[in-house]
Design an enzyme around this catalytic site. Structure first.
Site, PDB file in Angstrom:
ATOM      1  N   HIS A 159       0.595  -1.331  -0.173  1.00 42.57           N
ATOM      2  CA  HIS A 159       0.215   0.051  -0.009  1.00 42.57           C
ATOM      3  C   HIS A 159       0.991   1.579   0.181  1.00 42.57           C
ATOM      4  O   HIS A 159       0.595   2.880  -0.029  1.00 42.57           O
ATOM      5  CB  HIS A 159      -1.021  -0.114   0.934  1.00 42.57           C
ATOM      6  CG  HIS A 159      -2.163   0.930   1.187  1.00 42.57           C
ATOM      7  ND1 HIS A 159      -2.380   1.403   0.272  1.00 42.57           N
ATOM      8  CD2 HIS A 159      -3.550   1.577   1.531  1.00 42.57           C
ATOM      9  CE1 HIS A 159      -3.401   2.120  -0.048  1.00 42.57           C
ATOM     10  NE2 HIS A 159      -4.317   1.451   1.424  1.00 42.57           N
ATOM     11  N   ASP A 373      -9.368 -10.593 -17.004  1.00 44.84           N
ATOM     12  CA  ASP A 373      -9.224 -12.009 -18.126  1.00 44.84           C
ATOM     13  C   ASP A 373      -7.591 -11.918 -18.059  1.00 44.84           C
ATOM     14  O   ASP A 373      -7.027 -11.441 -19.260  1.00 44.84           O
ATOM     15  CB  ASP A 373     -10.171 -11.413 -19.342  1.00 44.84           C
ATOM     16  CG  ASP A 373     -10.125 -12.755 -20.217  1.00 44.84           C
ATOM     17  OD1 ASP A 373      -9.333 -13.730 -20.221  1.00 44.84           O
ATOM     18  OD2 ASP A 373     -11.006 -12.952 -21.230  1.00 44.84           O
TER      19      ASP A 373
END
Length: 431
Positions: A159, A373
């Site tokens: 982060h 994908d």
């Protein structure tokens, strides 16, 4: 689910396919990077074999696809292949690379789905890493091979270098490289530190501590707010706001987050403050290039509410909207940020002293995790796993239902009260 069901197949270091140019060797971090901990954010993407028939049968082939595409993706996201230096103020883009694990899980994927708990989902994430300090490698990826033929890709990303938006973009870029190995490698810009430099460390310390304090002392539970329940909430809030001049039409995220906060806070006698992590990219377009990546989110804070009975959802949403409007109208964003950082620091210190409850909400709704994908279709399910940060609310789009999934992290006593002493379950279903 037991960790003994998991067996390590291989462990590798994946380096960028091209070395990072010397001009990008030292990456100065911004105030947004500084105010975020070095902790790993995490997510898991599930690809059941029955839903993805084109998924290769050979685990080695799958791993080769993922390793090669990750190498190319790191060329564009070169800070994620680097090392954090100078107490979190710089990243040395030294191409140390990402860690890549390949494991076998001795059960069908359906067994995790049937568990309906964040703890079961944790099995597909790199072990003991989520929400812990990111030190050696800023990206750790784990491909999980189930005995039913399905796979899950679990990823931990620091982060300190990226927020949820950039993490989603990185994953989407990685999946594009996997789906089309000949796709051109884009050039992103990590220039936040030049436009929004960090502030003095003492001011930032309370904010950093608030984002990690409470680790391993609370539990996480997940709930679904279906589309019909969200619509009912939105109608209730609109009616609550009264006449046309003050009437508001809340978004789904506004309605869901405000409602969950009220359910939690209503079980406490202490004053409370609701904060919402907001993506500032639309505002920062005035200062940053379109290709910018990194951290660009900030906690917006609603006014303190002394009595839980006084929490009105429409008023809460209106106050947060006023905050957003103020950011849009400012001509000096850095000055505005410094003012807000000091206010936020004071309130978080009061939270630490147990004077007030500060609830922190982050929404990943409308991000593109569900569209990753890699060449065999988008994931059937996206998970965050457990989030061991007390008084934390996470929102994501549901992959299996039309609605919003909410992960709530609280201490055990407050979690029990949430389900038994509030009207949460009138609108939310446990997952």
């Amino acid at each position: 689910m037991a960790a003994s069901q998991l067996a390590l197949i291989s462990k590798k270091i994946i380096k960028p396919s091209s070395p990072t140019p010397l001009i990008h060797r030292i990456q100065k971090l911004s105030i947004f990077d500084q105010l975020n901990p070095c902790s790993y954010m995490s997510y898991g993407l599930f690809f059941p074999k029955q839903c993805h028939p084109t998924l290769p049968d050979d685990p080695t082939h799958i791993s080769t696809i993922l390793e090669n595409s990750l190498s190319r993706a790191l060329t564009s996201y070169y800070p994620l292949a680097g090392t954090i230096r100078d107490e979190g103020l710089h990243v040395e883009c030294n191409d140390v690379g990402a860690k890549f694990l390949q494991v076998k899980i001795d059960c069908p994927m359906s067994q995790i789905f049937d568990q309906k708990s964040t703890e079961a989902e944790d099995l597909v994430l790199p072990r003991d890493l989520p929400w812990t300090p990111s030190k050696e490698n800023l990206v750790v990826a784990q491909v999980n091979h189930f005995n039913c033929g399905g796979i899950a890709i679990g990823v931990c990303v620091s982060h300190k270098v990226v927020d949820g938006s950039s993490m989603a973009n990185f994953t989407h870029h990685w999946s594009t490289m996997a789906r089309n190995p000949s796709a051109p490698i884009p050039s992103f810009q990590f220039v936040g530190g030049s436009h929004f430099p960090p502030v003095s460390s003492p001011i930032a310390e309370a904010i950093l501590q608030s984002k990690t304090r409470g680790n391993n002392t609370c539990i996480s539970k997940k709930y679904l707010l279906s589309r019909s329940k969200i619509n009912s909430l939105k109608a209730m809030i609109a009616a609550e706001s009264g006449n046309k001049s003050s009437s508001i039409t809340p978004s789904s995220v506004e309605a869901a987050s405000a409602f969950v906060y009220k359910c939690i806070a209503s079980n406490s006698t202490k004053p409370s403050i609701f904060t919402q992590s907001v993506n500032l990219r639309p505002i920062m377009k005035k200062w940053l290039p379109e290709e910018f990546q990194g951290n660009a989110s900030f906690l917006f804070m609603a006014p303190e509410i002394s009595d839980p009975a006084d929490i009105k959802l429409h008023r809460l949403i209106s106050e947060l909207r006023k905050e957003k409007e103020m950011y849009w109208e400012t001509t000096n964003l850095m000055s505005t940020l410094l003012e807000k950082v000091k206010l936020l620091q004071n309130q978080l210190e009061r939270d630490h002293d147990d004077e007030v409850d500060v609830y922190k909400c982050t929404s990943l709704s409308k991000f593109i995790f569900g569209q990753m994908d890699y060449g065999w279709g988008s994931p059937t399910r996206v998970c965050l796993g457990s989030v061991p940060i007390n008084k934390k609310i996470f929102l994501t789009d549901s992959q299996t239902e039309d609605g919003i999934e909410v992960v709530v992290s609280l201490k055990q006593q407050q979690m029990s009260a949430l389900e038994t002493k509030s009207n949460l379950l009138e609108f939310a279903s446990p997952l």
